[in-house]
Design an enzyme around this catalytic site. Sequence first.
Site, mmCIF file in Angstrom:
data_model
loop_
_atom_site.group_PDB
_atom_site.id
_atom_site.type_symbol
_atom_site.label_atom_id
_atom_site.label_comp_id
_atom_site.label_asym_id
_atom_site.label_seq_id
_atom_site.Cartn_x
_atom_site.Cartn_y
_atom_site.Cartn_z
ATOM 1 C CE LYS A 155 -2.197 -0.383 3.897
ATOM 2 N NZ LYS A 155 -1.629 -1.570 4.538
ATOM 3 N NE ARG A 193 -3.865 -0.621 10.527
ATOM 4 C CZ ARG A 193 -2.798 -0.190 9.838
ATOM 5 N NH1 ARG A 193 -2.832 0.903 9.131
ATOM 6 N NH2 ARG A 193 -1.704 -0.899 9.846
ATOM 7 N NE ARG A 244 8.164 -3.671 5.889
ATOM 8 C CZ ARG A 244 6.905 -3.257 5.858
ATOM 9 N NH1 ARG A 244 6.291 -3.044 4.720
ATOM 10 N NH2 ARG A 244 6.240 -3.062 6.981
ATOM 11 N NE ARG A 258 6.958 -0.156 10.012
ATOM 12 C CZ ARG A 258 5.800 -0.257 9.401
ATOM 13 N NH1 ARG A 258 5.652 0.224 8.184
ATOM 14 N NH2 ARG A 258 4.789 -0.836 10.002
ATOM 15 N NE ARG A 315 2.661 -4.406 11.451
ATOM 16 C CZ ARG A 315 3.781 -4.439 10.723
ATOM 17 N NH1 ARG A 315 4.885 -4.975 11.215
ATOM 18 N NH2 ARG A 315 3.797 -3.940 9.517
HETATM 19 P P1 ADP Z 1 1.402 -1.716 8.210
HETATM 20 O O1 ADP Z 1 0.258 -1.498 7.263
HETATM 21 O O2 ADP Z 1 2.606 -2.318 7.556
HETATM 22 O O3 ADP Z 1 1.018 -2.440 9.472
HETATM 23 P P2 ADP Z 1 1.359 1.106 9.073
HETATM 24 O O4 ADP Z 1 2.502 2.046 8.925
HETATM 25 O O5 ADP Z 1 0.130 1.391 8.293
HETATM 26 O O6 ADP Z 1 1.963 -0.306 8.704
HETATM 27 O O7 ADP Z 1 0.948 0.981 10.617
HETATM 28 C C1 ADP Z 1 1.896 0.743 11.642
HETATM 29 C C2 ADP Z 1 1.200 0.744 13.004
HETATM 30 O O8 ADP Z 1 0.617 2.032 13.245
HETATM 31 C C3 ADP Z 1 0.043 -0.231 13.147
HETATM 32 O O9 ADP Z 1 0.469 -1.524 13.516
HETATM 33 C C4 ADP Z 1 -0.798 0.452 14.250
HETATM 34 O O10 ADP Z 1 -0.248 0.235 15.525
HETATM 35 C C5 ADP Z 1 -0.645 1.920 13.923
HETATM 36 N N1 ADP Z 1 -1.725 2.418 13.017
HETATM 37 C C6 ADP Z 1 -1.562 2.899 11.748
HETATM 38 N N2 ADP Z 1 -2.754 3.284 11.220
HETATM 39 C C7 ADP Z 1 -3.691 3.012 12.153
HETATM 40 C C8 ADP Z 1 -5.112 3.161 12.218
HETATM 41 N N3 ADP Z 1 -5.818 3.649 11.181
HETATM 42 N N4 ADP Z 1 -5.739 2.760 13.362
HETATM 43 C C9 ADP Z 1 -5.064 2.285 14.403
HETATM 44 N N5 ADP Z 1 -3.737 2.100 14.422
HETATM 45 C C10 ADP Z 1 -3.044 2.470 13.314
#
Ligand code: ADP
Length: 188
Positions: A16, A90, A129, A133, A144
């Site tokens: 994404k 989400r 990757r 992180r 996750r």
């Molecule tokens: P990925 O899609 O690889 O898990 P992101 O960068 O989108 O990575 O998200 C990393 C972390 O940030 C998530 O595991 C969560 O803890 C938090 N996070 C990101 N977006 C949201 C959201 N919309 N609602 C709740 N937590 C979020």
Amino acid sequence: MENPIVALLGPPGSGKGTQAARLQDQLGFVPLATGELLREARAAGTDLGRRASEYMDRGELVPDDVIVAMIRDELANLDDKPVLFDGFPRTVAQADALEGALEERSRELSGVVLVDVPDDLVVERISGRHEDRDDDDPETVRERLQVYHRETEPLVAYYGDLGLLRRVDGARDPDEVEAAIRSALERA
Ligand code: ADP
């Protein structure tokens, strides 16, 4: 589409973020990537960053009220520019809140693109990757993924029922995925 608002949906490791960057450059979307915003807040040591940190490290979702407040702030600064959400909404609660926030601004979601990738490929991609992180260790990745299936996947039906969902096969090379997303957006 005039000043569209689009959301990219998909599991961690679905690509994404890569696709959002491409669409931003080429189609002029303002990107709103919640994970990125949270990592920035954490690095800057803000209240928001401190609240979010523990959840992120465990691979859990940051509470909806925190995320929704953050998105409301961001939307307030955007006037009516085209927006590309990456990693938001989400949960169903976030999707409901987004609808309300957009309604207040007389805007609406134009489409939601699901970047579909099977779990085994997610694990393979993330273990390969090198973004360094904190939440990319195998145990947190599994968490996750579970969170994705439990909390986020219900949005597939949610947006499907609204006629907004477009599904794209994310298990291909980035150029092919990009082409598929673009054609999905043209149909939206
Ligand atoms: P990925 O899609 O690889 O898990 P992101 O960068 O989108 O990575 O998200 C990393 C972390 O940030 C998530 O595991 C969560 O803890 C938090 N996070 C990101 N977006 C949201 C959201 N919309 N609602 C709740 N937590 C979020």
